[in-house]
Scaffold this active site. Structure first.
Site, PDB file in Angstrom:
ATOM      1  N   TRP A 264       0.843  -1.207   0.000  1.00  0.00           N
ATOM      2  CA  TRP A 264       0.000   0.000   0.000  1.00  0.00           C
ATOM      3  C   TRP A 264       0.878   1.258   0.000  1.00  0.00           C
ATOM      4  O   TRP A 264       2.018   1.230   0.459  1.00  0.00           O
ATOM      5  CB  TRP A 264      -0.935   0.003   1.212  1.00  0.00           C
ATOM      6  CG  TRP A 264      -0.242   0.035   2.550  1.00  0.00           C
ATOM      7  CD1 TRP A 264       0.161  -1.046   3.284  1.00  0.00           C
ATOM      8  CD2 TRP A 264       0.151   1.185   3.311  1.00  0.00           C
ATOM      9  NE1 TRP A 264       0.784  -0.640   4.446  1.00  0.00           N
ATOM     10  CE2 TRP A 264       0.781   0.739   4.489  1.00  0.00           C
ATOM     11  CE3 TRP A 264       0.031   2.565   3.116  1.00  0.00           C
ATOM     12  CZ2 TRP A 264       1.292   1.601   5.465  1.00  0.00           C
ATOM     13  CZ3 TRP A 264       0.545   3.434   4.093  1.00  0.00           C
ATOM     14  CH2 TRP A 264       1.158   2.945   5.242  1.00  0.00           C
TER      15      TRP A 264
ATOM     16  N   GLU B 201       7.658   9.160  13.544  1.00  0.00           N
ATOM     17  CA  GLU B 201       7.856   8.470  12.254  1.00  0.00           C
ATOM     18  C   GLU B 201       8.681   9.335  11.297  1.00  0.00           C
ATOM     19  O   GLU B 201       9.501   8.822  10.535  1.00  0.00           O
ATOM     20  CB  GLU B 201       6.504   8.137  11.610  1.00  0.00           C
ATOM     21  CG  GLU B 201       5.637   7.148  12.373  1.00  0.00           C
ATOM     22  CD  GLU B 201       6.102   5.702  12.226  1.00  0.00           C
ATOM     23  OE1 GLU B 201       7.037   5.442  11.453  1.00  0.00           O
ATOM     24  OE2 GLU B 201       5.529   4.838  12.911  1.00  0.00           O
TER      25      GLU B 201
ATOM     26  N   GLU C  78       9.105   2.066   6.157  1.00  0.00           N
ATOM     27  CA  GLU C  78       8.824   2.973   7.283  1.00  0.00           C
ATOM     28  C   GLU C  78       8.476   4.380   6.798  1.00  0.00           C
ATOM     29  O   GLU C  78       7.657   5.076   7.396  1.00  0.00           O
ATOM     30  CB  GLU C  78      10.033   3.041   8.220  1.00  0.00           C
ATOM     31  CG  GLU C  78      10.186   1.843   9.138  1.00  0.00           C
ATOM     32  CD  GLU C  78       9.135   1.829  10.241  1.00  0.00           C
ATOM     33  OE1 GLU C  78       8.546   2.876  10.530  1.00  0.00           O
ATOM     34  OE2 GLU C  78       8.900   0.745  10.806  1.00  0.00           O
TER      35      GLU C  78
ATOM     36  N   HIS D 258       4.944   5.711   6.660  1.00  0.00           N
ATOM     37  CA  HIS D 258       4.135   5.944   7.860  1.00  0.00           C
ATOM     38  C   HIS D 258       4.004   7.435   8.178  1.00  0.00           C
ATOM     39  O   HIS D 258       2.901   7.943   8.367  1.00  0.00           O
ATOM     40  CB  HIS D 258       4.728   5.202   9.063  1.00  0.00           C
ATOM     41  CG  HIS D 258       4.817   3.724   8.850  1.00  0.00           C
ATOM     42  ND1 HIS D 258       5.549   2.894   9.666  1.00  0.00           N
ATOM     43  CD2 HIS D 258       4.287   2.930   7.886  1.00  0.00           C
ATOM     44  CE1 HIS D 258       5.444   1.647   9.219  1.00  0.00           C
ATOM     45  NE2 HIS D 258       4.697   1.646   8.141  1.00  0.00           N
TER      46      HIS D 258
ATOM     47  N   GLU E  83       9.564  -1.918  17.633  1.00  0.00           N
ATOM     48  CA  GLU E  83       8.587  -2.163  16.561  1.00  0.00           C
ATOM     49  C   GLU E  83       7.274  -2.683  17.152  1.00  0.00           C
ATOM     50  O   GLU E  83       6.197  -2.337  16.663  1.00  0.00           O
ATOM     51  CB  GLU E  83       9.133  -3.168  15.538  1.00  0.00           C
ATOM     52  CG  GLU E  83      10.317  -2.661  14.732  1.00  0.00           C
ATOM     53  CD  GLU E  83       9.960  -1.674  13.625  1.00  0.00           C
ATOM     54  OE1 GLU E  83       8.811  -1.205  13.564  1.00  0.00           O
ATOM     55  OE2 GLU E  83      10.843  -1.377  12.819  1.00  0.00           O
TER      56      GLU E  83
ATOM     57  N   THR F 103       5.450   0.307  18.715  1.00  0.00           N
ATOM     58  CA  THR F 103       4.748   1.152  17.734  1.00  0.00           C
ATOM     59  C   THR F 103       3.524   0.416  17.182  1.00  0.00           C
ATOM     60  O   THR F 103       2.509   1.044  16.892  1.00  0.00           O
ATOM     61  CB  THR F 103       5.662   1.594  16.571  1.00  0.00           C
ATOM     62  OG1 THR F 103       6.371   0.473  16.094  1.00  0.00           O
ATOM     63  CG2 THR F 103       6.630   2.661  16.998  1.00  0.00           C
TER      64      THR F 103
ATOM     65  N   ASP G 186       2.392  -3.044   9.327  1.00  0.00           N
ATOM     66  CA  ASP G 186       3.813  -2.963   8.935  1.00  0.00           C
ATOM     67  C   ASP G 186       4.716  -3.148  10.157  1.00  0.00           C
ATOM     68  O   ASP G 186       5.710  -3.874  10.120  1.00  0.00           O
ATOM     69  CB  ASP G 186       4.140  -1.573   8.348  1.00  0.00           C
ATOM     70  CG  ASP G 186       3.679  -1.408   6.903  1.00  0.00           C
ATOM     71  OD1 ASP G 186       3.007  -2.294   6.375  1.00  0.00           O
ATOM     72  OD2 ASP G 186       4.017  -0.357   6.307  1.00  0.00           O
ATOM     73  N   GLU G 187       4.366  -2.443  11.228  1.00  0.00           N
ATOM     74  CA  GLU G 187       5.213  -2.486  12.430  1.00  0.00           C
ATOM     75  C   GLU G 187       5.304  -3.916  12.956  1.00  0.00           C
ATOM     76  O   GLU G 187       6.372  -4.353  13.406  1.00  0.00           O
ATOM     77  CB  GLU G 187       4.669  -1.570  13.538  1.00  0.00           C
ATOM     78  CG  GLU G 187       4.356  -0.137  13.131  1.00  0.00           C
ATOM     79  CD  GLU G 187       5.578   0.722  12.809  1.00  0.00           C
ATOM     80  OE1 GLU G 187       6.673   0.175  12.580  1.00  0.00           O
ATOM     81  OE2 GLU G 187       5.423   1.955  12.758  1.00  0.00           O
TER      82      GLU G 187
ATOM     83  N   HIS H  52       7.756  -5.891  10.912  1.00  0.00           N
ATOM     84  CA  HIS H  52       9.126  -5.487  11.261  1.00  0.00           C
ATOM     85  C   HIS H  52       9.542  -6.082  12.604  1.00  0.00           C
ATOM     86  O   HIS H  52      10.670  -6.544  12.774  1.00  0.00           O
ATOM     87  CB  HIS H  52       9.233  -3.959  11.322  1.00  0.00           C
ATOM     88  CG  HIS H  52       8.916  -3.281  10.012  1.00  0.00           C
ATOM     89  ND1 HIS H  52       8.668  -1.945   9.901  1.00  0.00           N
ATOM     90  CD2 HIS H  52       8.799  -3.790   8.748  1.00  0.00           C
ATOM     91  CE1 HIS H  52       8.426  -1.634   8.626  1.00  0.00           C
ATOM     92  NE2 HIS H  52       8.485  -2.746   7.914  1.00  0.00           N
TER      93      HIS H  52
HETATM   94 FE   LIG Z   1       8.637   0.743  12.874  1.00  0.00          FE
HETATM   95 FE   LIG Z   2       6.743   3.212  11.551  1.00  0.00          FE
END
Ligand SMILES: [Fe+2]
Ligand SMILES: [Fe+2]
Length: 330
Positions: free
Chosen positions: A33, A76, A112, A115, A165, A168, A197-198, A201
């Protein structure tokens, strides 16, 4: 001080799997995305309606909420600090090689970067915050850098990123939940996809540590202990408002996050418990004497912290930030 040859050897060995880490934990640019997918399309005919919707939906969100969202976005946006910090780890070769740790760091950075982009555009369109003040805060934060207590040690850095990570992931998820509860679907979706996403990670860094534990258990254990003794500081530890001193905004931001239940001391303890469990810290035997003590320290730490946390009260008075006007309307 240069790290031991053992650490560098381990980094080199694990580095051979970087391509598989990128494949497993990251998503190719063409498939993932982009911020625009979640924001009003300014090229469409009815973009005004979409912006109006954002502004309408945002009316229900309270003061602490805006403060936390701003600080999360600024955190971010300070990504240049994190990328340069990680690139400087021992065992990372930025020059010449395209298939090593630097590849992981560059690809991670690319993900990242979306974000801050997403949240920045949302905040701008919401009309609820003073963007110029926020932009000054971002510039300050990048100028001020950070010191997360890892030095150039990859073991300590991977503990930090494993922890952070997940932190977040939790905070973006909770902000998304609060937005959803107030009927703000667009923002809720943004926060949820960022949280996703976090999580990927987190799973990656957690795995790096896991593999290092297989190669160098005692040193990895000592690095974990060292980071937890220092406490995992937030990447925005030095955040400030314009005209104020370094780090002056951090405590008030953190208090707002605790009041909202977006990220609390109990979350911190919970993350530690999860990491202890995943890495099966209690199962390690044949460690050096120091590493055995570190293992015992780490296993006892969550309960110890819980006892202390129950005695700490969170201040109820809201600080007046330059980022957000008292009634949220500027
Ligand atoms: Fe992150
Ligand atoms: Fe992030």
């Amino acid at each position: 001080m240069a790290l031991s040859n053992m650490r560098l050897e381990v980094m080199k060995t694990v580095e051979k799997q970087v391509d598989s880490f990128v494949d497993k934990y990251l998503i190719p640019v063409e498939e993932i995305w982009q911020p625009t997918d979640l924001l009003p399309n300014l090229q469409s005919e009815n973009y005004i309606e979409e912006i109006k919707q954002i502004r309408e939906e945002s009316k229900e969100l309270g003061y602490d909420f805006w403060v936390v969202l701003v600080a999360d976005m600024v955190t971010e946006e300070a990504l240049p600090t994190y990328e340069s910090w990680l690139m400087d780890m021992e065992g990372v070769q930025q020059h010449g090689r395209q298939d090593g740790w630097s590849k992981w760091i560059r690809h991670w950075t690319g993900e990242e970067n979306r974000h801050g982009d997403t949240l920045n555009k949302y905040l701008y369109l919401s009309g609820r915050v003073d963007m110029r003040e926020i932009e000054k805060t971002t510039q300050h934060l990048i100028s001020d850098g950070f010191d997360i207590g890892t030095g150039r040690d990859p073991y300590k850095n991977f503990i930090y990123t494993s922890f952070q990570e997940l932190a977040t992931n939790i905070s973006h998820k909770r902000v998304g939940q609060l937005a959803k509860n107030k009927g703000n679907k667009m923002l809720a979706k943004m926060c949820n996809v960022i949280a996703g996403d976090e999580m990927r990670h987190h799973l990656a860094y957690r795995e790096f540590v896991n593999i290092i534990f297989e190669h160098d258990p005692s040193e990895m254990m000592l690095a974990f202990q060292d980071m937890m003794k220092k406490k995992i500081v937030m990447p925005a530890q030095f955040i400030r408002e314009s005209g104020e001193g370094i780090a002056s905004a951090f405590e008030n931001f953190s208090n707002a996050a605790q009041r909202l239940g977006v990220y609390t001391t109990y979350d911190y303890i919970d993350i530690l418990r999860k990491l202890n469990e995943y890495w099966q810290i209690d199962k390690f035997t044949s460690l050096t004497d120091d590493a055995e003590k570190a293992r015992d320290y780490l296993m006892a730490l969550p309960d110890r912290m819980t006892r202390i946390a129950s005695r700490i009260a969170i201040p109820e008075d809201q600080h007046q930030f330059k980022w957000v006007a008292p009634n949220g309307r500027l």
